[in-house]
Design an enzyme around this catalytic site. Structure first.
Site, mmCIF file in Angstrom:
data_model
loop_
_atom_site.group_PDB
_atom_site.id
_atom_site.type_symbol
_atom_site.label_atom_id
_atom_site.label_comp_id
_atom_site.label_asym_id
_atom_site.label_seq_id
_atom_site.Cartn_x
_atom_site.Cartn_y
_atom_site.Cartn_z
ATOM 1 N N GLY A 195 2.919 9.754 9.225
ATOM 2 C CA GLY A 195 3.460 8.519 8.679
ATOM 3 C C GLY A 195 2.514 7.952 7.630
ATOM 4 O O GLY A 195 1.639 8.649 7.102
ATOM 5 N N ALA A 202 2.773 -5.644 6.370
ATOM 6 C CA ALA A 202 2.242 -6.975 6.113
ATOM 7 C C ALA A 202 3.286 -7.858 5.442
ATOM 8 O O ALA A 202 3.397 -9.054 5.749
ATOM 9 C CB ALA A 202 0.989 -6.870 5.246
ATOM 10 N N GLY A 233 -0.175 12.901 13.027
ATOM 11 C CA GLY A 233 0.641 11.784 12.569
ATOM 12 C C GLY A 233 0.877 11.883 11.077
ATOM 13 O O GLY A 233 -0.086 11.923 10.298
ATOM 14 N N ALA A 253 -14.186 -12.503 13.561
ATOM 15 C CA ALA A 253 -15.147 -13.343 12.846
ATOM 16 C C ALA A 253 -14.522 -13.997 11.617
ATOM 17 O O ALA A 253 -14.922 -15.100 11.232
ATOM 18 C CB ALA A 253 -16.367 -12.524 12.442
ATOM 19 N N ALA A 308 -3.117 9.168 14.142
ATOM 20 C CA ALA A 308 -2.422 8.063 13.467
ATOM 21 C C ALA A 308 -0.932 8.183 13.750
ATOM 22 O O ALA A 308 -0.144 8.527 12.875
ATOM 23 C CB ALA A 308 -2.701 8.106 11.968
ATOM 24 N N VAL A 309 -0.551 7.899 14.995
ATOM 25 C CA VAL A 309 0.827 8.092 15.442
ATOM 26 C C VAL A 309 1.561 6.771 15.621
ATOM 27 O O VAL A 309 2.624 6.738 16.256
ATOM 28 C CB VAL A 309 0.864 8.908 16.749
ATOM 29 C CG1 VAL A 309 0.380 10.329 16.514
ATOM 30 C CG2 VAL A 309 0.045 8.217 17.845
ATOM 31 N N HIS A 369 11.009 1.259 -22.541
ATOM 32 C CA HIS A 369 10.693 2.672 -22.769
ATOM 33 C C HIS A 369 9.361 2.785 -23.492
ATOM 34 O O HIS A 369 9.090 2.033 -24.420
ATOM 35 C CB HIS A 369 11.789 3.307 -23.629
ATOM 36 C CG HIS A 369 11.507 4.716 -24.032
ATOM 37 N ND1 HIS A 369 11.652 5.773 -23.158
ATOM 38 C CD2 HIS A 369 11.064 5.244 -25.207
ATOM 39 C CE1 HIS A 369 11.335 6.895 -23.786
ATOM 40 N NE2 HIS A 369 10.975 6.600 -25.028
#
Length: 506
Positions: A216, A354, A214, A55, A304-305, A484
């Site tokens: 990663g 991305a 997973g 969409a 999530a592999v 610093h």
């Protein structure tokens, strides 16, 4: 200057200007790779159509990935900081989660970014076509109207199925930017209490407990989010540490840091079985070393592999070659086996980020416009995991550098970052691991890789990328003055250590 010449320049012809369906470039897929290509091509004066079946444009990144997950992680960090306030003398009530408002914040973040993209595409003159596209199976057709001599006149036909029927576009160049989808395990198919990352984002509450298969970027980011908001999270590990493809020090630092935030880890070899427990949960039977089995239970399981390329069946029929895993085969500039057709982003083999897709899209647009851009190199593409602690990496690991005959005297220098004032104040820990070497054909020692874990390393890796990509001599890189006190001083200290003159470390 590129090693091979770019394709011919494609200025807009008068016939294309007169025909609303004729374009210089047609981009299929409006994720980061697709929309960056469209924006850059329009900037270069080309007439661009951008076809998207969702969409709204933005692809997985804006709609189902980078932006919504980082919105949720921003909220999780706020909860973590509220809890830490007491250690600094700031007394606050314990955080409570109003998930409706959290979801509204997530959705507003997405809407703001997507609306901005839509406006940008419109202002650049990109024609956004909503529908599902495919290339005509036949070869590109000659364009009799092309007489400027800058192109061979070939035009590709793109068939687009829209809500109003079917329309046909023509273009002298086509960009495939169809992206990727979550990878499913045969042993643990999606559905019911087994979620992919898309469905995990649509939850309307924080689950009481989650098993994550997973370790990663995607798995670790969800683990950090859910754990910070009170869920019991167990991440399964097959190699003893998360981010197992990264240098060991980084993976172990992430394991320790996330463990301190309450994330639990479970080693396993394979998933033997899964079942609904009957009381609103799921149970996994795992096999370990030596054949031992164990059982884990939770309310939900996230798989999530990795991500699988969305390579449509018509690719092959249209003369676009894919490999055994479905990735489109390209040259370093994104050209496919079909002349005039490019592929960018997650549908191509390489680091699925991305920012890699952005640069690939820009490179493809510039090639088509007749410029000579340098190709995108994975080794110079940063990887970032927005877990707690964060992890970031760019360039070669030490073993990769040693296996590459282009380098000699490869050195691996690591420092812990607790001595950095800002890291210490954050209550976190971390490590920075630098890989340096001398070119085999002579020259000064340079920085080949930077791998790190700790607070804000997602911001430090951009500086490291400049050093790696620019092949800056280590002696010069170590002279950089970092303000610093900043987190960035930790990278400066690591560079000093690699140069043999550490200041605040031994």
């Amino acid at each position: 200057m590129s090693i091979v010449p770019p394709v011919s320049s494609l200025p807009s012809s008068s016939s294309a200007s007169a025909d609303s369906s004729a374009f210089d470039i047609a981009v299929i897929g409006a994720g980061p790779g697709g929309y960056s290509c469209a924006l850059r091509a329009a900037q270069l004066g080309l007439r661009v159509a951008l076809v998207e079946r969702d969409a709204r444009p933005g692809g997985t990144c804006l709609n189902r990935g980078c932006i919504p997950t980082k919105a949720l992680l921003t909220a999780a960090h706020a909860a973590d900081e509220a809890r830490r306030g007491e250690t600094m003398g700031i007394m606050l009530p314990q955080p409570q989660v109003d998930y409706d408002r959290l979801a509204a914040f997530r959705d507003a973040s997405v809407d703001t970014m997507v609306t901005g993209l839509e406006s940008l595409l419109s202002r650049r003159g990109v024609t956004l076509v909503r529908g599902t596209a495919r290339l005509d199976d036949g070869p590109a057709q000659a364009d009799a109207a092309a007489t400027d001599g800058a192109t061979d006149g070939a035009r590709h036909r793109i068939i687009v199925d829209t809500s109003d029927g079917t329309t046909t576009l023509t273009a002298r160049a086509v960009i495939l930017a169809t992206g990727a989808r979550p990878t499913q395990l045969d042993a643990l198919p999606f559905g019911g209490r087994v979620l992919d990352s898309d469905h995990a984002l649509t939850l309307d509450r924080v689950p009481s407990s989650v098993i994550i298969v997973g370790s990663g970027a995607i798995g670790l980011e969800f683990a950090s989010f859910w754990s910070s908001l009170g869920a019991q999270v167990t991440v399964l590990l097959r190699h003893g540490r998360p981010l197992s493809a990264w240098p060991r020090r980084v993976g172990m630092a992430v394991r320790r840091g996330m463990g301190a935030h309450g994330v639990q880890w479970a080693d396993y070899e394979s998933i033997e079985a899964y079942e609904d427990t009957g009381d609103g949960g799921i149970a996994l039977t795992l096999s370990g070393r030596g054949g031992a089995t164990s059982r884990l239970e939770a309310e939900l399981c996230l798989v999530a592999v990795g991500r699988t390329p969305v390579s449509a069946p018509w690719f092959v029929g249209s003369g676009v070659t894919t490999d055994a895993r479905g990735f489109v085969v390209t040259d370093p500039w994104g050209r496919t086996s079909r002349p005039g057709v490019f592929a960018v982003g997650d549908v191509t083999r390489g680091r699925q980020t991305a920012h890699r897709a952005f640069e690939q899209g820009i490179v493809a647009a510039e090639c088509i416009a007749g410029l000579e851009p340098a190709p995108v190199k994975d080794a110079a593409t940063p990887l970032v995991v927005f877990s707690s602690p964060e992890a970031a990496s760019v360039g070669l690991a030490a073993d990769e550098a040693r296996a590459d005959g282009a380098w000699t005297d490869v050195r691996d220098t690591a420092i812990v970052t607790q001595g950095n004032a800002r890291v210490m104040m954050s209550g976190a820990s971390g490590v920075i691991d630098l890989v340096t070497a001398t070119p085999a054909d002579g020259g000064e020692r340079i920085v080949l890789g930077a791998h790190m874990a700790g607070p804000h390393v997602s911001e430090l890796v951009a500086e490291a990328e400049q050093l790696v990509r620019g092949r800056v001599p280590l002696s010069q890189a170590a002279r950089a003055i970092h303000p610093h006190p900043t987190f960035g001083e930790a990278l400066g200290e690591a560079l000093l250590a690699a140069d043999g003159r550490p200041l605040h470390t031994f």
